[in-house]
Design a protein around this motif. Structure first.
Motif, PDB file in Angstrom:
ATOM      1  N   VAL A  29      42.007 -15.130 -44.824  1.00  8.99           N
ATOM      2  CA  VAL A  29      43.435 -14.517 -45.166  1.00  8.99           C
ATOM      3  C   VAL A  29      44.419 -14.728 -44.228  1.00  8.99           C
ATOM      4  CG1 VAL A  29      44.684 -12.385 -45.982  1.00  8.99           C
ATOM      5  CG2 VAL A  29      42.247 -12.588 -46.532  1.00  8.99           C
ATOM      6  N   ASP A  30      45.525 -15.319 -44.665  1.00 10.02           N
ATOM      7  CA  ASP A  30      46.841 -15.435 -43.613  1.00 10.02           C
ATOM      8  C   ASP A  30      47.848 -15.519 -44.508  1.00 10.02           C
ATOM      9  OD1 ASP A  30      46.810 -16.831 -40.649  1.00 10.02           O
ATOM     10  OD2 ASP A  30      48.742 -16.921 -42.007  1.00 10.02           O
ATOM     11  N   LEU A  31      49.121 -15.031 -43.960  1.00  7.31           N
ATOM     12  CA  LEU A  31      50.236 -14.904 -44.882  1.00  7.31           C
ATOM     13  C   LEU A  31      51.046 -16.032 -44.709  1.00  7.31           C
ATOM     14  CD1 LEU A  31      52.447 -12.422 -45.444  1.00  7.31           C
ATOM     15  CD2 LEU A  31      53.218 -12.673 -42.963  1.00  7.31           C
ATOM     16  N   ASP A  76      49.420 -11.178 -47.187  1.00 12.70           N
ATOM     17  CA  ASP A  76      49.580 -10.185 -46.032  1.00 12.70           C
ATOM     18  C   ASP A  76      48.343  -9.454 -45.866  1.00 12.70           C
ATOM     19  OD1 ASP A  76      49.969  -7.801 -44.435  1.00 12.70           O
ATOM     20  OD2 ASP A  76      52.143  -8.306 -44.845  1.00 12.70           O
ATOM     21  N   VAL A  77      47.594  -9.498 -44.675  1.00 16.25           N
ATOM     22  CA  VAL A  77      46.366  -8.752 -44.682  1.00 16.25           C
ATOM     23  C   VAL A  77      46.390  -7.286 -44.822  1.00 16.25           C
ATOM     24  CG1 VAL A  77      44.995  -8.091 -42.767  1.00 16.25           C
ATOM     25  CG2 VAL A  77      45.669 -10.236 -42.643  1.00 16.25           C
ATOM     26  N   PHE A  78      47.578  -6.827 -44.891  1.00 22.53           N
ATOM     27  CA  PHE A  78      47.631  -5.250 -45.124  1.00 22.53           C
ATOM     28  C   PHE A  78      47.561  -5.050 -46.652  1.00 22.53           C
ATOM     29  CE2 PHE A  78      48.993  -5.570 -40.759  1.00 22.53           C
ATOM     30  CZ  PHE A  78      48.525  -4.588 -40.215  1.00 22.53           C
ATOM     31  N   LEU A  88      38.596  -9.628 -36.862  1.00 21.59           N
ATOM     32  CA  LEU A  88      40.163  -9.424 -36.852  1.00 21.59           C
ATOM     33  C   LEU A  88      40.807 -10.084 -35.763  1.00 21.59           C
ATOM     34  CD1 LEU A  88      39.975  -5.615 -36.885  1.00 21.59           C
ATOM     35  CD2 LEU A  88      41.210  -6.944 -38.412  1.00 21.59           C
ATOM     36  N   ASP A  89      41.668 -10.949 -36.023  1.00 24.08           N
ATOM     37  CA  ASP A  89      42.326 -11.519 -34.513  1.00 24.08           C
ATOM     38  C   ASP A  89      43.788 -11.683 -34.860  1.00 24.08           C
ATOM     39  OD1 ASP A  89      42.666 -12.856 -32.278  1.00 24.08           O
ATOM     40  OD2 ASP A  89      42.316 -14.823 -32.962  1.00 24.08           O
ATOM     41  N   PRO A  90      44.622 -10.537 -34.875  1.00 25.27           N
ATOM     42  CA  PRO A  90      46.026 -10.415 -35.232  1.00 25.27           C
ATOM     43  C   PRO A  90      46.779 -11.130 -34.103  1.00 25.27           C
ATOM     44  CG  PRO A  90      45.217  -8.238 -34.571  1.00 25.27           C
ATOM     45  CD  PRO A  90      43.985  -9.038 -34.501  1.00 25.27           C
TER      46      PRO A  90
HETATM   47  N1  SAH Z   1      42.292 -15.935 -35.670  1.00 22.95           N
HETATM   48  C1  SAH Z   1      43.131 -17.219 -35.674  1.00 22.95           C
HETATM   49  C2  SAH Z   1      44.570 -17.119 -35.053  1.00 22.95           C
HETATM   50  C3  SAH Z   1      45.602 -16.187 -35.495  1.00 22.95           C
HETATM   51  S1  SAH Z   1      46.990 -16.691 -35.221  1.00 22.95           S
HETATM   52  C4  SAH Z   1      42.195 -18.292 -34.980  1.00 22.95           C
HETATM   53  O1  SAH Z   1      41.371 -17.902 -34.384  1.00 22.95           O
HETATM   54  O2  SAH Z   1      42.728 -19.461 -35.254  1.00 22.95           O
HETATM   55  C5  SAH Z   1      47.880 -15.393 -36.080  1.00 22.95           C
HETATM   56  C6  SAH Z   1      48.073 -15.653 -37.559  1.00 22.95           C
HETATM   57  O3  SAH Z   1      48.342 -14.581 -38.309  1.00 22.95           O
HETATM   58  C7  SAH Z   1      49.177 -16.596 -37.875  1.00 22.95           C
HETATM   59  O4  SAH Z   1      48.409 -17.927 -38.723  1.00 22.95           O
HETATM   60  C8  SAH Z   1      50.170 -15.928 -38.952  1.00 22.95           C
HETATM   61  O5  SAH Z   1      50.456 -16.525 -39.833  1.00 22.95           O
HETATM   62  C9  SAH Z   1      49.251 -14.678 -39.430  1.00 22.95           C
HETATM   63  N2  SAH Z   1      49.777 -13.659 -39.609  1.00 22.95           N
HETATM   64  C10 SAH Z   1      50.724 -12.659 -38.926  1.00 22.95           C
HETATM   65  N3  SAH Z   1      51.048 -11.655 -39.609  1.00 22.95           N
HETATM   66  C11 SAH Z   1      50.094 -11.634 -40.520  1.00 22.95           C
HETATM   67  C12 SAH Z   1      49.962 -10.753 -41.617  1.00 22.95           C
HETATM   68  N4  SAH Z   1      50.665  -9.279 -41.717  1.00 22.95           N
HETATM   69  N5  SAH Z   1      49.173 -10.890 -42.457  1.00 22.95           N
HETATM   70  C13 SAH Z   1      48.366 -11.978 -42.635  1.00 22.95           C
HETATM   71  N6  SAH Z   1      48.480 -13.072 -41.556  1.00 22.95           N
HETATM   72  C14 SAH Z   1      49.383 -12.703 -40.814  1.00 22.95           C
END
Ligand code: SAH
Length: 398
Positions: free
Chosen positions: A250-252, A280-282, A300-302
């Motif tokens: 899941v990514d925005l 959006d993750v939320f 979870l890696d925001p």
């Molecule tokens: N975990 C990834 C790297 C994350 S980079 C890896 O290991 O490769 C951060 C990502 O979070 C970006 O792609 C961005 O588009 C996404 N992002 C930022 N805010 C977000 C949200 N509210 N919901 C979903 N994705 C989000």
């Protein structure tokens, strides 16, 4: 002939710099107004005019510049940079010899003796990140050092030093044989598509290599996996290779979908058997709760900060909420890989966030393992803040 500027360190800060703290902040010197030209060399001196260290002026969001040497007579020249880079390469000998990994960091800023400069190796394509205009003034000697030391195909660069620390480059290619992107690099036997000519983020974050490996080897087999903030899906690939029943990424960002499809494809995995969701993750958490979806493994890696149309997210403030949402959709005995690269707090505080979230949810947990930066991202002992990565793998009990 350039003259070296004398910078005077405030009395109460002297001990810290004598002990090896490498970053110069504006407020620790009495005469920072003397620094005018990016890249100029200064001597740090105490109030009695005694030499402490030598450094360069390069403005970053972190500070004014970095210490380079504790020897008053050392010249900051070609030999200086060549020696540092040579030592750094020597330290990564095991990476150069690893038949299953050809993407790793060669030079990690202050951890290798020159703050503001990193060099990554993507299968012979070197990527230099210059974090200030000051360090960029040393470009010619750094490239010359790589010419003499490295066995590279090409050099690319990112200049990351406009006032907001943003990426500003228009031509990333420096020299050598232009790559045909994506190039496919190997990491512990997995493939990753990498673009060095398309913005600051190249497709994979090398600092998570060890975490991808343990996900693949220890946590994914037979599991239903959710990867949030998934970017190009690097963690999902590791999970799928490790035998996950299914992954959901899941990514925005809209482009995350095609990028994730590409990463699955270069590993021979049918992306149609996986879920790749642009959301959006939320919102996804709400959706998952409504649909009563549960996962055995959640990553979870925001980003440290993110602004979307709906909300601003900051890990320093919102991580406990994020974990609480995650706990809700994690199976009994399921595992959560909680990660952050926010340098403004340390491991202790991060574990505090995790603890707070579980306590508030009345759920018990067990920490299975912890990770910080991998060995190619070397950290300078007097600057532990340089180790920004914190990953805690926890199991939800009951
Ligand atoms: N975990 C990834 C790297 C994350 S980079 C890896 O290991 O490769 C951060 C990502 O979070 C970006 O792609 C961005 O588009 C996404 N992002 C930022 N805010 C977000 C949200 N509210 N919901 C979903 N994705 C989000």
């Amino acid at each position: 002939m350039t003259t070296t500027i004398d910078l005077y360190v405030k009395q109460q800060q002297i001990a810290k710099y004598k002990k090896g703290y490498p970053l110069i902040h504006n407020e620790v010197v009495t005469n920072s107004e003397e620094l005018k030209k990016e890249g100029s060399i200064f001597n740090l001196r105490d109030q009695k005019n005694q030499f402490i260290a030598k450094g360069y002026y390069g403005k970053q969001n972190k500070g004014l510049g970095w210490v380079l040497s504790y020897k008053q007579n050392e010249k900051i020249d070609f030999v200086f940079f060549k020696t540092k880079i040579e030592q750094a390469m020597e330290k990564r000998k095991n990476f150069y010899m690893d038949p299953n990994t050809n993407a790793f960091r060669i030079f990690n800023g202050e951890g290798d003796g020159v703050g503001g400069l990193t060099i990554d190796n993507f299968d012979g394509y070197y990527l230099i990140n210059w974090y200030s205009e000051g360090i960029y003034t040393f470009k010619d000697v750094v490239i010359r050092a790589l010419d003499e030391l490295g066995d590279y195909r090409a050099i690319y660069q990112k200049r990351r030093f406009n006032t907001k620390g943003q990426y500003i480059d228009d031509d990333d290619f420096v020299k050598g044989e232009r790559g045909e992107f994506p190039i496919i690099v190997q990491e512990n036997g997995m493939n990753y598509a990498v673009y060095l000519n398309d913005g600051a983020m190249v497709g994979i974050f090398l600092d998570q290599r060890d975490v991808r490996r343990v996900i693949r080897d220890k946590y994914a087999n037979g599991k239903n996996v959710l990867n949030t903030f998934s970017y190009t899906g690097a963690f999902s690939i590791a999970a799928a290779v490790g035998g996950a029943l299914k992954t959901t990424s899941v990514d925005l960002a809209k482009r995350s979908k095609s990028k994730t499809i590409e990463q699955f494809s270069v590993n021979g995995i049918d992306f149609e058997q996986q879920d790749i969701i642009v959301m959006d993750v939320f919102d996804y958490f709400k959706y998952a709760k409504r649909k009563k979806l549960k996962f055995d493994l959640v990553v979870l890696d925001p980003p440290s900060f993110a602004r979307s149309k709906k909300r601003t997210f900051s890990t320093a403030k919102d991580y406990p909420v994020l974990i609480k949402d995650t706990i809700d959709i994690t199976e009994k005995d399921g595992v959560i890989v909680a990660s952050t690269n926010n340098a403004t707090f340390g491991m202790k505080k991060f574990k505090g966030f995790i603890d707070k979230a579980f306590k508030e949810m009345n759920v018990t947990y067990k920490i299975l393992e912890e990770h910080t930066l991998p060995s190619d991202f070397s950290v300078y002992p007097s600057f532990p803040q340089g180790d920004y990565l914190k990953v805690v793998i926890v199991q939800k009990i009951g």
